[in-house]
Design a protein around this motif. Structure first.
Motif, PDB file in Angstrom:
ATOM      1  N   LYS A 177       0.821  -1.207   0.000  1.00  0.00           N
ATOM      2  CA  LYS A 177       0.000   0.000   0.000  1.00  0.00           C
ATOM      3  C   LYS A 177       0.857   1.259   0.000  1.00  0.00           C
ATOM      4  O   LYS A 177       2.033   1.233   0.366  1.00  0.00           O
ATOM      5  CB  LYS A 177      -0.901   0.003   1.245  1.00  0.00           C
ATOM      6  CG  LYS A 177      -1.900  -1.157   1.279  1.00  0.00           C
ATOM      7  CD  LYS A 177      -2.620  -1.228   2.608  1.00  0.00           C
ATOM      8  CE  LYS A 177      -1.677  -1.712   3.698  1.00  0.00           C
ATOM      9  NZ  LYS A 177      -2.382  -1.894   4.993  1.00  0.00           N
ATOM     10  N   LEU A 178       0.250   2.348  -0.400  1.00  0.00           N
ATOM     11  CA  LEU A 178       0.864   3.669  -0.309  1.00  0.00           C
ATOM     12  C   LEU A 178       0.378   4.276   1.000  1.00  0.00           C
ATOM     13  O   LEU A 178      -0.750   4.760   1.103  1.00  0.00           O
ATOM     14  CB  LEU A 178       0.462   4.540  -1.494  1.00  0.00           C
ATOM     15  CG  LEU A 178       1.038   5.969  -1.515  1.00  0.00           C
ATOM     16  CD1 LEU A 178       2.551   5.934  -1.623  1.00  0.00           C
ATOM     17  CD2 LEU A 178       0.437   6.757  -2.678  1.00  0.00           C
ATOM     18  N   GLY A 179       1.227   4.230   2.038  1.00  0.00           N
ATOM     19  CA  GLY A 179       0.771   4.602   3.371  1.00  0.00           C
ATOM     20  C   GLY A 179      -0.081   3.490   3.964  1.00  0.00           C
ATOM     21  O   GLY A 179      -0.210   2.401   3.394  1.00  0.00           O
ATOM     22  N   TRP A 180      -0.633   3.749   5.111  1.00  0.00           N
ATOM     23  CA  TRP A 180      -1.503   2.787   5.816  1.00  0.00           C
ATOM     24  C   TRP A 180      -0.801   1.431   6.007  1.00  0.00           C
ATOM     25  O   TRP A 180      -1.438   0.381   5.992  1.00  0.00           O
ATOM     26  CB  TRP A 180      -2.814   2.581   5.058  1.00  0.00           C
ATOM     27  CG  TRP A 180      -3.738   3.741   5.174  1.00  0.00           C
ATOM     28  CD1 TRP A 180      -3.507   5.002   4.703  1.00  0.00           C
ATOM     29  CD2 TRP A 180      -5.018   3.790   5.803  1.00  0.00           C
ATOM     30  NE1 TRP A 180      -4.560   5.822   4.997  1.00  0.00           N
ATOM     31  CE2 TRP A 180      -5.514   5.108   5.665  1.00  0.00           C
ATOM     32  CE3 TRP A 180      -5.800   2.847   6.446  1.00  0.00           C
ATOM     33  CZ2 TRP A 180      -6.749   5.505   6.164  1.00  0.00           C
ATOM     34  CZ3 TRP A 180      -7.033   3.234   6.936  1.00  0.00           C
ATOM     35  CH2 TRP A 180      -7.499   4.539   6.801  1.00  0.00           C
ATOM     36  N   ARG A 181       0.516   1.456   6.177  1.00  0.00           N
ATOM     37  CA  ARG A 181       1.259   0.196   6.245  1.00  0.00           C
ATOM     38  C   ARG A 181       1.519  -0.266   7.674  1.00  0.00           C
ATOM     39  O   ARG A 181       2.159  -1.285   7.877  1.00  0.00           O
ATOM     40  CB  ARG A 181       2.570   0.328   5.474  1.00  0.00           C
ATOM     41  CG  ARG A 181       2.326   0.533   3.975  1.00  0.00           C
ATOM     42  CD  ARG A 181       3.590   0.487   3.168  1.00  0.00           C
ATOM     43  NE  ARG A 181       4.490   1.594   3.495  1.00  0.00           N
ATOM     44  CZ  ARG A 181       5.649   1.798   2.880  1.00  0.00           C
ATOM     45  NH1 ARG A 181       6.056   0.963   1.932  1.00  0.00           N
ATOM     46  NH2 ARG A 181       6.407   2.831   3.197  1.00  0.00           N
ATOM     47  N   SER A 182       1.024   0.481   8.663  1.00  0.00           N
ATOM     48  CA  SER A 182       1.158   0.003  10.042  1.00  0.00           C
ATOM     49  C   SER A 182       0.054  -0.981  10.396  1.00  0.00           C
ATOM     50  O   SER A 182       0.034  -1.512  11.498  1.00  0.00           O
ATOM     51  CB  SER A 182       1.139   1.183  11.027  1.00  0.00           C
ATOM     52  OG  SER A 182      -0.151   1.743  11.123  1.00  0.00           O
ATOM     53  N   GLN A 183      -0.869  -1.206   9.464  1.00  0.00           N
ATOM     54  CA  GLN A 183      -1.863  -2.258   9.658  1.00  0.00           C
ATOM     55  C   GLN A 183      -1.785  -3.210   8.459  1.00  0.00           C
ATOM     56  O   GLN A 183      -1.786  -2.780   7.317  1.00  0.00           O
ATOM     57  CB  GLN A 183      -3.275  -1.687   9.790  1.00  0.00           C
ATOM     58  CG  GLN A 183      -3.736  -0.812   8.640  1.00  0.00           C
ATOM     59  CD  GLN A 183      -5.246  -0.651   8.612  1.00  0.00           C
ATOM     60  OE1 GLN A 183      -5.986  -1.568   8.315  1.00  0.00           O
ATOM     61  NE2 GLN A 183      -5.697   0.557   8.944  1.00  0.00           N
ATOM     62  N   PRO A 184      -1.693  -4.515   8.727  1.00  0.00           N
ATOM     63  CA  PRO A 184      -1.634  -5.483   7.628  1.00  0.00           C
ATOM     64  C   PRO A 184      -2.965  -5.563   6.901  1.00  0.00           C
ATOM     65  O   PRO A 184      -4.025  -5.360   7.492  1.00  0.00           O
ATOM     66  CB  PRO A 184      -1.302  -6.796   8.337  1.00  0.00           C
ATOM     67  CG  PRO A 184      -1.838  -6.617   9.717  1.00  0.00           C
ATOM     68  CD  PRO A 184      -1.666  -5.167  10.044  1.00  0.00           C
ATOM     69  N   THR A 185      -2.905  -5.847   5.608  1.00  0.00           N
ATOM     70  CA  THR A 185      -4.109  -5.979   4.786  1.00  0.00           C
ATOM     71  C   THR A 185      -3.916  -7.140   3.817  1.00  0.00           C
ATOM     72  O   THR A 185      -2.949  -7.151   3.058  1.00  0.00           O
ATOM     73  CB  THR A 185      -4.382  -4.690   3.990  1.00  0.00           C
ATOM     74  OG1 THR A 185      -4.473  -3.584   4.888  1.00  0.00           O
ATOM     75  CG2 THR A 185      -5.676  -4.797   3.207  1.00  0.00           C
ATOM     76  N   SER A 186      -4.812  -8.105   3.843  1.00  0.00           N
ATOM     77  CA  SER A 186      -4.680  -9.268   2.964  1.00  0.00           C
ATOM     78  C   SER A 186      -6.051  -9.848   2.656  1.00  0.00           C
ATOM     79  O   SER A 186      -7.062  -9.450   3.247  1.00  0.00           O
ATOM     80  CB  SER A 186      -3.803 -10.347   3.627  1.00  0.00           C
ATOM     81  OG  SER A 186      -4.530 -11.025   4.631  1.00  0.00           O
ATOM     82  N   SER A 187      -6.066 -10.807   1.741  1.00  0.00           N
ATOM     83  CA  SER A 187      -7.282 -11.588   1.528  1.00  0.00           C
ATOM     84  C   SER A 187      -7.396 -12.633   2.629  1.00  0.00           C
ATOM     85  O   SER A 187      -6.398 -13.014   3.256  1.00  0.00           O
ATOM     86  CB  SER A 187      -7.257 -12.259   0.159  1.00  0.00           C
ATOM     87  OG  SER A 187      -6.134 -13.108   0.054  1.00  0.00           O
ATOM     88  N   VAL A 188      -8.615 -13.069   2.887  1.00  0.00           N
ATOM     89  CA  VAL A 188      -8.899 -14.127   3.855  1.00  0.00           C
ATOM     90  C   VAL A 188      -9.608 -15.242   3.097  1.00  0.00           C
ATOM     91  O   VAL A 188     -10.659 -15.022   2.495  1.00  0.00           O
ATOM     92  CB  VAL A 188      -9.769 -13.611   5.013  1.00  0.00           C
ATOM     93  CG1 VAL A 188     -10.167 -14.746   5.955  1.00  0.00           C
ATOM     94  CG2 VAL A 188      -9.027 -12.521   5.788  1.00  0.00           C
ATOM     95  N   ILE A 189      -9.019 -16.426   3.111  1.00  0.00           N
ATOM     96  CA  ILE A 189      -9.491 -17.541   2.282  1.00  0.00           C
ATOM     97  C   ILE A 189     -10.065 -18.628   3.173  1.00  0.00           C
ATOM     98  O   ILE A 189      -9.416 -19.082   4.128  1.00  0.00           O
ATOM     99  CB  ILE A 189      -8.328 -18.090   1.433  1.00  0.00           C
ATOM    100  CG1 ILE A 189      -7.730 -16.968   0.571  1.00  0.00           C
ATOM    101  CG2 ILE A 189      -8.803 -19.247   0.560  1.00  0.00           C
ATOM    102  CD1 ILE A 189      -6.343 -17.266   0.054  1.00  0.00           C
ATOM    103  N   LEU A 190     -11.286 -19.039   2.867  1.00  0.00           N
ATOM    104  CA  LEU A 190     -11.968 -20.068   3.650  1.00  0.00           C
ATOM    105  C   LEU A 190     -12.189 -21.296   2.779  1.00  0.00           C
ATOM    106  O   LEU A 190     -12.890 -21.234   1.764  1.00  0.00           O
ATOM    107  CB  LEU A 190     -13.307 -19.552   4.174  1.00  0.00           C
ATOM    108  CG  LEU A 190     -13.225 -18.271   5.015  1.00  0.00           C
ATOM    109  CD1 LEU A 190     -13.810 -17.094   4.252  1.00  0.00           C
ATOM    110  CD2 LEU A 190     -13.932 -18.438   6.340  1.00  0.00           C
ATOM    111  N   ASP A 191     -11.582 -22.390   3.171  1.00  0.00           N
ATOM    112  CA  ASP A 191     -11.652 -23.638   2.413  1.00  0.00           C
ATOM    113  C   ASP A 191     -12.168 -24.745   3.331  1.00  0.00           C
ATOM    114  O   ASP A 191     -11.424 -25.343   4.088  1.00  0.00           O
ATOM    115  CB  ASP A 191     -10.261 -23.992   1.875  1.00  0.00           C
ATOM    116  CG  ASP A 191     -10.272 -25.235   0.982  1.00  0.00           C
ATOM    117  OD1 ASP A 191     -11.369 -25.722   0.640  1.00  0.00           O
ATOM    118  OD2 ASP A 191      -9.178 -25.724   0.644  1.00  0.00           O
ATOM    119  N   ASP A 192     -13.480 -24.963   3.276  1.00  0.00           N
ATOM    120  CA  ASP A 192     -14.132 -25.943   4.159  1.00  0.00           C
ATOM    121  C   ASP A 192     -13.817 -25.672   5.626  1.00  0.00           C
ATOM    122  O   ASP A 192     -13.434 -26.561   6.397  1.00  0.00           O
ATOM    123  CB  ASP A 192     -13.721 -27.373   3.793  1.00  0.00           C
ATOM    124  CG  ASP A 192     -14.370 -27.869   2.509  1.00  0.00           C
ATOM    125  OD1 ASP A 192     -15.393 -27.287   2.093  1.00  0.00           O
ATOM    126  OD2 ASP A 192     -13.859 -28.825   1.910  1.00  0.00           O
TER     127      ASP A 192
END
Length: 254
Positions: A177-192
């Motif tokens: 990200k451009l800024g806002w990097r003190s908080q992680p950001t990712s996808s959350v994947i649910l597989d069964d």
């Protein structure tokens, strides 16, 4: 302050600082005193978040999301869920993330495709799907996931409390990200991912209402974060021009 720039540069998620904030009552602003919360109003929260964001918008924004998750359980959870879940959230011993957005479902949240189906012969739900751009993704301990338990549209969505250690739960790469990097950001994947019935927040079909009520408060919180950050920029600019002279003229005179 004075660590915000360093945290951003190093992509450091200041968990221990957040827990210190929780010790001041900032981990459960809208939750009852009986579960460690502060019992404050939205107006109170707006003042607090604006002041915190003056120093660090990114970290404060994550704190608003954590509070949003805790407030959903406070408002829609059963008394057993309040007592079982909220104490570790208000203390921020556990960190929470809000999971609504999907790769193909952003502003049109009612079209989300993540599913939650009852397993045959069991009261458990099996969740499958992917959430995108989740603040706290991969670092948070608890994920409030909106998933489809019924018909298409808003009436078929329900809300689930999902533990990070659940089998089948994984995370995508951290977003750059451009800024806002003190908080992680990712996808959350649910597989069964198996979720027990006791982790259904509210009733089946109430998830869209729950999600939208969260955003009603969340929009106020993010707006106040923006005001706090903007005020810092104004004050920093004023401080700069008041001490700078060009062509023998103080810039503040302009």
């Amino acid at each position: 302050m004075p660590f915000a720039a360093q945290w951003d540069e190093q992509k450091h998620f200041p968990v221990e600082v957040l827990r210190k904030a929780a010790g001041l009552g900032f981990g459960g602003l809208y939750c009852g005193h009986d579960v460690g919360g502060s019992g404050l109003s939205r107006a109170d929260g707006a003042v607090i978040f604006e002041a915190l964001a003056y120093a660090d918008v990114s970290t404060t924004a994550y704190l608003t999301i954590h509070n949003m998750c805790a407030s959903l359980i406070e408002r829609y959870g059963t008394e057993d869920q309040r007592q079982d879940f909220l104490r570790e959230l208000t203390s921020m011993d556990l960190l929470a993330s809000y999971c609504l957005t999907e790769p193909n479902s952003g502003s049109d949240a009612a079209s989300l495709q993540t599913t939650a189906r009852r397993q045959a012969g069991s009261t458990d739900y099996i969740l499958n799907g992917e959430k995108a751009f989740i603040s706290g993704g991969g670092a948070a301990d608890v994920y409030l996931v909106m998933a489809r338990t019924g018909e298409a549209g808003p009436k078929g969505i329900s809300c689930f409390y999902v533990d990070k250690d659940s089998k089948g739960l994984s995370f995508g790469r951290q977003e750059d990200k451009l800024g806002w990097r003190s908080q992680p950001t990712s996808s959350v994947i649910l597989d069964d991912v198996r979720v027990p019935e006791r982790c259904l927040i509210g009733k089946e079909g109430e998830g869209f209402t729950i999600a939208m009520s969260a955003l009603d408060g969340g929009r106020i919180n993010i707006a106040t974060c923006s005001v706090g950050g903007a005020q810092f920029c104004v004050d920093a600019a004023q401080g700069y021009v008041s001490t700078r002279k060009q062509v023998n003229v103080w810039q503040s005179h302009h």
